[in-house]
Design an enzyme around this catalytic site. Sequence first.
Site, mmCIF file in Angstrom:
data_model
loop_
_atom_site.group_PDB
_atom_site.id
_atom_site.type_symbol
_atom_site.label_atom_id
_atom_site.label_comp_id
_atom_site.label_asym_id
_atom_site.label_seq_id
_atom_site.Cartn_x
_atom_site.Cartn_y
_atom_site.Cartn_z
ATOM 1 N N ASP A 193 1.013 -1.580 0.047
ATOM 2 C CA ASP A 193 -0.162 0.012 0.501
ATOM 3 C C ASP A 193 1.211 1.224 0.202
ATOM 4 O O ASP A 193 1.846 1.146 0.266
ATOM 5 C CB ASP A 193 -1.197 -0.376 1.066
ATOM 6 N N TRP A 248 2.953 8.063 -2.880
ATOM 7 C CA TRP A 248 4.182 8.061 -2.612
ATOM 8 C C TRP A 248 4.178 9.547 -3.929
ATOM 9 O O TRP A 248 5.046 10.415 -3.885
ATOM 10 C CB TRP A 248 5.303 6.922 -3.517
ATOM 11 N N ARG A 302 -0.908 9.418 -10.217
ATOM 12 C CA ARG A 302 -0.704 8.005 -9.106
ATOM 13 C C ARG A 302 -0.610 6.897 -10.094
ATOM 14 O O ARG A 302 0.663 6.406 -9.367
ATOM 15 C CB ARG A 302 -2.569 7.394 -8.909
ATOM 16 N N HIS A 344 2.921 3.624 -8.972
ATOM 17 C CA HIS A 344 2.482 2.552 -9.440
ATOM 18 C C HIS A 344 3.826 1.594 -10.076
ATOM 19 O O HIS A 344 3.960 0.471 -9.732
ATOM 20 C CB HIS A 344 1.553 1.456 -9.985
ATOM 21 N N TRP A 346 -12.235 -2.921 -8.616
ATOM 22 C CA TRP A 346 -11.785 -2.685 -9.808
ATOM 23 C C TRP A 346 -12.825 -1.673 -10.113
ATOM 24 O O TRP A 346 -13.430 -1.293 -11.165
ATOM 25 C CB TRP A 346 -13.390 -4.470 -10.501
ATOM 26 N N LEU A 388 10.861 -20.888 -5.355
ATOM 27 C CA LEU A 388 10.322 -19.921 -4.094
ATOM 28 C C LEU A 388 8.663 -20.090 -5.311
ATOM 29 O O LEU A 388 8.670 -19.778 -6.367
ATOM 30 C CB LEU A 388 10.938 -18.674 -4.636
HETATM 31 C C1 FPP Z 1 -2.469 0.243 -3.466
HETATM 32 O O1 FPP Z 1 -1.467 1.321 -3.063
HETATM 33 C C2 FPP Z 1 -1.358 -0.655 -4.705
HETATM 34 C C3 FPP Z 1 -1.852 -1.045 -5.351
HETATM 35 C C4 FPP Z 1 -3.494 -1.090 -6.074
HETATM 36 C C5 FPP Z 1 -1.544 -1.794 -6.437
HETATM 37 C C6 FPP Z 1 -0.202 -2.594 -6.085
HETATM 38 C C7 FPP Z 1 0.369 -2.622 -7.439
HETATM 39 C C8 FPP Z 1 1.869 -2.541 -7.488
HETATM 40 C C9 FPP Z 1 2.920 -2.740 -6.157
HETATM 41 C C10 FPP Z 1 2.513 -2.501 -9.236
HETATM 42 C C11 FPP Z 1 1.972 -3.813 -9.732
HETATM 43 C C12 FPP Z 1 2.851 -5.390 -9.348
HETATM 44 C C13 FPP Z 1 3.214 -6.090 -9.591
HETATM 45 C C14 FPP Z 1 3.201 -7.522 -9.039
HETATM 46 C C15 FPP Z 1 3.377 -6.219 -10.822
HETATM 47 P P1 FPP Z 1 -2.588 2.787 -3.727
HETATM 48 O O2 FPP Z 1 -3.023 2.887 -5.029
HETATM 49 O O3 FPP Z 1 -4.030 2.235 -2.504
HETATM 50 O O4 FPP Z 1 -1.853 3.549 -2.999
HETATM 51 P P2 FPP Z 1 -2.542 4.736 -1.957
HETATM 52 O O5 FPP Z 1 -2.839 3.784 -0.448
HETATM 53 O O6 FPP Z 1 -1.310 5.664 -1.069
HETATM 54 O O7 FPP Z 1 -3.234 5.775 -2.127
#
Ligand code: FPP
Length: 252
Positions: free
Chosen positions: A20, A25, A33, A37, A69, A131
């Site tokens: 999260d 970030w 955003r 990611h 979603w 793994l």
């Molecule tokens: C939560 O941060 C993160 C996600 C919903 C997606 C996680 C995805 C990745 C780390 C990148 C792609 C993954 C792989 C396995 C290649 P958030 O967007 O909710 O952050 P916030 O709470 O700061 O808004």
Amino acid sequence: MPKPKPDTTALPCHIAIIMDGNGRWAKQRGKPRLMGHRAGVESVQDIVRAVRELGIGVLTLYAFSTENWKRPPLEVQALMGLLKTFLESELSTMVHNDVSLRCLGQTDRIPPEVRAVMERVTRETASNSGLILNLALSYGGRSEITQAVQAIARKCADGVLSPEAIDQAVIEQHLYTAGLPDPDLLIRTGGETRLSNFLLWQASYAELYFTEILWPDFRKQDLLTAILEFQQRQRRFGKTGEQAEQTPEHCS
Ligand code: FPP
């Protein structure tokens, strides 16, 4: 002073991570955003490498929840694109490092072009055993338990299983994680202290570790810090402190 290192004889067998903080970030840097990611993918690469090097058998990453979603369609599309690119570019590294990919979740909801890559990488890494990398994609703990209950009910209705024979082992066999050990250490980055529908059954006895660090900043050293804290906890599994001391368990 050198940083303390975890005891390699008492490592968790399965680490699960709620990644999260990508959005915050990016926001802190005045970026969209998606940049968060993207930066998060680098943490994924670093942490998978570190877990593999430590010899930990299972890593489960919460990459996309059933609730995700509901995000704006452009963000969902971008995340699916990142996932596809990640899997395509990591396949050779996974094969080289003996990593096996598994995808947990309602994968039928994933766009076909992404699903095709997921299935190819899963197939081509299936015999690897260094793994097991579980990607929780379109994953929700409640929906996982619901589909397990449906599958079990169908077997009862068909007469191949009697209701009296349903025990915890039967339920576990119908979860996406069938055959895998439960997570011993569950890490959540980004400062929130909740499970958000992640591994609700499997995390019953997991040690929970919450950190303020945003996922794109979370690296190997932060993982080692989490493991060190895990190793300082006494896992009692319902026993008394004295009993647990006599027969310490680091894996469930
Ligand atoms: C939560 O941060 C993160 C996600 C919903 C997606 C996680 C995805 C990745 C780390 C990148 C792609 C993954 C792989 C396995 C290649 P958030 O967007 O909710 O952050 P916030 O709470 O700061 O808004």
